[in-house]
Design a protein around this motif. Structure first.
Motif, mmCIF file in Angstrom:
data_model
loop_
_atom_site.group_PDB
_atom_site.id
_atom_site.type_symbol
_atom_site.label_atom_id
_atom_site.label_comp_id
_atom_site.label_asym_id
_atom_site.label_seq_id
_atom_site.Cartn_x
_atom_site.Cartn_y
_atom_site.Cartn_z
ATOM 1 N N ARG A 148 -8.069 8.426 -57.478
ATOM 2 C CA ARG A 148 -8.113 9.485 -56.708
ATOM 3 C C ARG A 148 -7.103 9.462 -55.468
ATOM 4 N N PHE A 149 -6.637 10.822 -54.656
ATOM 5 C CA PHE A 149 -5.890 11.393 -53.643
ATOM 6 C C PHE A 149 -6.530 11.629 -52.502
ATOM 7 N N SER A 150 -5.635 10.922 -51.399
ATOM 8 C CA SER A 150 -6.660 12.053 -50.492
ATOM 9 C C SER A 150 -5.546 11.860 -49.208
ATOM 10 N N LYS A 151 -5.327 13.042 -48.140
ATOM 11 C CA LYS A 151 -3.746 13.235 -47.584
ATOM 12 C C LYS A 151 -4.647 12.790 -46.336
ATOM 13 N N MET A 152 -4.067 11.826 -45.103
ATOM 14 C CA MET A 152 -4.620 12.322 -44.090
ATOM 15 C C MET A 152 -3.779 13.055 -43.255
ATOM 16 N N ARG A 153 -3.553 13.008 -41.551
ATOM 17 C CA ARG A 153 -2.571 13.983 -40.791
ATOM 18 C C ARG A 153 -1.312 13.914 -40.834
ATOM 19 N N ASN A 154 -0.794 12.775 -40.786
ATOM 20 C CA ASN A 154 0.026 12.284 -40.711
ATOM 21 C C ASN A 154 1.004 11.965 -42.018
ATOM 22 N N SER A 155 1.885 11.639 -42.597
ATOM 23 C CA SER A 155 2.604 11.617 -43.692
ATOM 24 C C SER A 155 1.879 10.141 -44.377
ATOM 25 N N SER A 156 0.834 9.754 -44.567
ATOM 26 C CA SER A 156 0.327 8.508 -45.183
ATOM 27 C C SER A 156 -1.351 9.630 -45.983
ATOM 28 N N ALA A 157 -1.466 8.429 -47.274
ATOM 29 C CA ALA A 157 -2.665 9.233 -47.407
ATOM 30 C C ALA A 157 -2.745 7.626 -48.333
ATOM 31 N N ILE A 158 -4.542 7.717 -49.089
ATOM 32 C CA ILE A 158 -5.025 7.185 -48.819
ATOM 33 C C ILE A 158 -5.866 7.501 -51.056
ATOM 34 N N VAL A 159 -5.332 6.540 -51.130
ATOM 35 C CA VAL A 159 -5.383 6.685 -52.781
ATOM 36 C C VAL A 159 -6.206 5.569 -53.602
ATOM 37 N N ARG A 160 -6.951 5.546 -54.793
ATOM 38 C CA ARG A 160 -7.865 5.422 -55.566
ATOM 39 C C ARG A 160 -7.260 4.294 -56.915
ATOM 40 N N LYS A 173 -3.333 2.599 -48.752
ATOM 41 C CA LYS A 173 -2.237 3.200 -48.583
ATOM 42 C C LYS A 173 -1.116 3.659 -48.176
ATOM 43 N N ILE A 174 -0.518 4.888 -48.511
ATOM 44 C CA ILE A 174 0.594 4.282 -48.876
ATOM 45 C C ILE A 174 1.664 5.781 -47.793
ATOM 46 N N ASP A 175 2.622 5.554 -47.495
ATOM 47 C CA ASP A 175 3.838 5.989 -47.312
ATOM 48 C C ASP A 175 4.528 7.308 -48.106
ATOM 49 N N LEU A 176 4.211 8.719 -47.320
ATOM 50 C CA LEU A 176 4.760 9.100 -48.686
ATOM 51 C C LEU A 176 5.923 9.712 -48.357
ATOM 52 N N LYS A 177 6.641 9.212 -47.398
ATOM 53 C CA LYS A 177 7.687 9.446 -47.224
ATOM 54 C C LYS A 177 8.567 7.944 -47.590
ATOM 55 N N SER A 178 8.289 7.182 -47.973
ATOM 56 C CA SER A 178 8.790 6.374 -48.339
ATOM 57 C C SER A 178 8.406 5.568 -49.921
ATOM 58 N N GLY A 179 7.132 6.320 -49.961
ATOM 59 C CA GLY A 179 6.404 6.057 -51.082
ATOM 60 C C GLY A 179 6.013 4.487 -51.087
ATOM 61 N N GLU A 180 6.068 3.917 -49.689
ATOM 62 C CA GLU A 180 5.341 2.498 -49.839
ATOM 63 C C GLU A 180 4.091 1.870 -50.095
ATOM 64 N N VAL A 181 3.225 0.544 -50.822
ATOM 65 C CA VAL A 181 2.121 0.276 -49.936
ATOM 66 C C VAL A 181 1.922 -0.532 -49.026
ATOM 67 N N ILE A 182 1.759 0.134 -47.864
ATOM 68 C CA ILE A 182 1.722 0.164 -46.576
ATOM 69 C C ILE A 182 0.251 -1.051 -46.100
ATOM 70 N N LYS A 183 -0.649 -0.931 -46.589
ATOM 71 C CA LYS A 183 -2.363 -2.208 -47.084
ATOM 72 C C LYS A 183 -2.787 -1.886 -48.218
ATOM 73 N N GLU A 184 -3.688 -2.411 -48.791
ATOM 74 C CA GLU A 184 -4.903 -2.300 -49.598
ATOM 75 C C GLU A 184 -6.212 -3.162 -49.716
ATOM 76 N N ALA A 185 -6.685 -2.625 -50.103
ATOM 77 C CA ALA A 185 -8.071 -2.856 -49.641
ATOM 78 C C ALA A 185 -9.480 -2.353 -51.252
ATOM 79 N N SER A 186 -10.088 -3.681 -51.803
ATOM 80 C CA SER A 186 -11.701 -3.552 -52.155
ATOM 81 C C SER A 186 -12.206 -2.003 -52.233
#
Length: 361
Positions: A148-160, A173-186
């Motif tokens: 699953r994928f859903s984008k926020m208004r900034n350059s971040s997105a949430i994926v499952r 939570k992923i930074d779409l510019k760098s591709g890095e994972v910012i945070k993870e939760a179950s």
């Protein structure tokens, strides 16, 4: 002509087939044939059909809405068409993506008037495409395969996505510019069965409240969480399906493995449409309530309405099915519900004064 032995063998096969059919009929749970144990609060005349048009049957979904224009997308090849408020096509865009595997099942999201974000779940890739210059920027997301994928208004997105050990899925939570994972939760509790596919669902974003709504396909569970992956609440849809376990089988072919469902799943919730402006979300239900007839349920899409703030159920309404099938996709545009059926686009006006009265009680 068949001799006696052949005739006996044929009758034996027919008897066995009849026995299997009767056994399956009696041992398999068939939804909506019997009562499901709940009733709905029907809101009469909540929506009125304003306009509809016949369109190409190639369109598969609404990828987004921006500045008074709605976009429709085909599945393959990747074509976007911009529609005006009166449902007339205005512009057509072909997305010249690099050659990709059709099994990637891309999520196409309109970011704004000139840029489209294309996310490829099975490859952990995302592309940002400029519609006016045809420039393509690609980023490899630092995440395993996501569902699953859903984008926020900034350059971040949430994926499952699948966790590293591939035993379950978590939200990232992923930074779409760098591709890095910012945070993870179950978020979804006890999500360790069958690599998390047991709790697969629909992920939607409310840009006004900065909240995500995750509605499970196979159970009556809804999870609401914020952009920092903090759970705000867990609620239930009004039906009674709280357990609906999957049966999965591992298939091995050459050097690869595939996990697939070995039994039909009962879909509880088919779609979720978020209306940020009015603070509600609509769930397309796959279950008939006890106060609806079988014929009414077969001929109509049933939508249940819930408050975004707390998940409270407000009421239900129906819109007609086309050719006895559920709609393909839907979106909210101002005070209208836009519905895509195969070969048909319909626009319904929503009487929000009725909803406001219910919400005020």
């Amino acid at each position: 002509m068949m001799n006696g032995k052949h005739t006996l063998a044929v009758f034996s096969l027919l008897a066995t087939a009849i026995f299997i059919i009767l056994w399956l009929k009696n041992s398999t749970y068939l939804p909506n044939v019997k009562n499901n144990g709940f009733k709905r609060k029907w809101i009469e005349n909540l929506v009125v059909l304003e306009k509809e048009k016949n369109i190409s049957s190639a369109f598969a979904r609404f990828p987004g809405t921006h500045s008074g224009y709605n976009f429709l997308a085909t599945k393959d090849p990747f074509v976007l068409v911009k529609f005006s408020e009166d449902l007339n096509p205005k512009d057509t865009f072909t997305l010249n993506l690099p050659k990709i595997n059709a099994s990637y099942n891309p999520n196409i999201l309109v970011v704004d008037s000139f840029n489209v974000l294309v996310a490829l779940p099975n490859s952990a890739l995302s592309f940002t495409i400029s519609l006016d210059s045809e420039k393509i920027d690609s980023v490899r997301l630092q995440s395993d395969i996501f569902t699953r994928f859903s984008k926020m208004r900034n350059s971040s997105a949430i994926v499952r996505a699948l966790t590293k050990d591939q035993t379950r899925q978590s939200f990232k939570k992923i930074d779409l510019k760098s591709g890095e994972v910012i945070k993870e939760a179950s978020i979804v509790e006890n999500d360790k069965s069958y690599m998390g596919f047991d709790s697969d669902g629909i992920l939607q974003f409310d840009p006004i409240r900065n909240l995500f709504i995750y509605v499970q396909y196979y159970r009556n569970e809804v999870h609401c969480f914020d952009t920092s992956l903090n759970l705000i609440y867990k609620s239930n849809t009004i039906d009674t399906i709280s357990t609906n376990s999957a049966v999965y089988t591992k298939l091995e072919k050459f050097d690869s493995q595939k996990v697939t469902s070995s039994a039909a799943r009962l879909i509880v919730n088919r779609e979720c449409i978020v209306d940020s402006k009015n603070g509600v979300y609509f769930i397309l239900s796959n279950l008939r309530s006890d106060d609806a007839t079988n014929s009414d349920f077969r001929e109509n899409n049933t939508l249940d309405i819930y408050k975004i703030d707390d998940g409270m159920y407000l009421g239900s309404f129906t819109i007609p099915k086309r050719n006895s099938t559920y709609f393909l996709s839907a979106t909210i545009d101002s005070s209208h519900l836009l519905v895509l059926n195969k070969g048909n686009l319909a626009k319904y006006r929503i009487d929000y004064s009725k909803l406001l009265q219910i919400m005020a009680k």
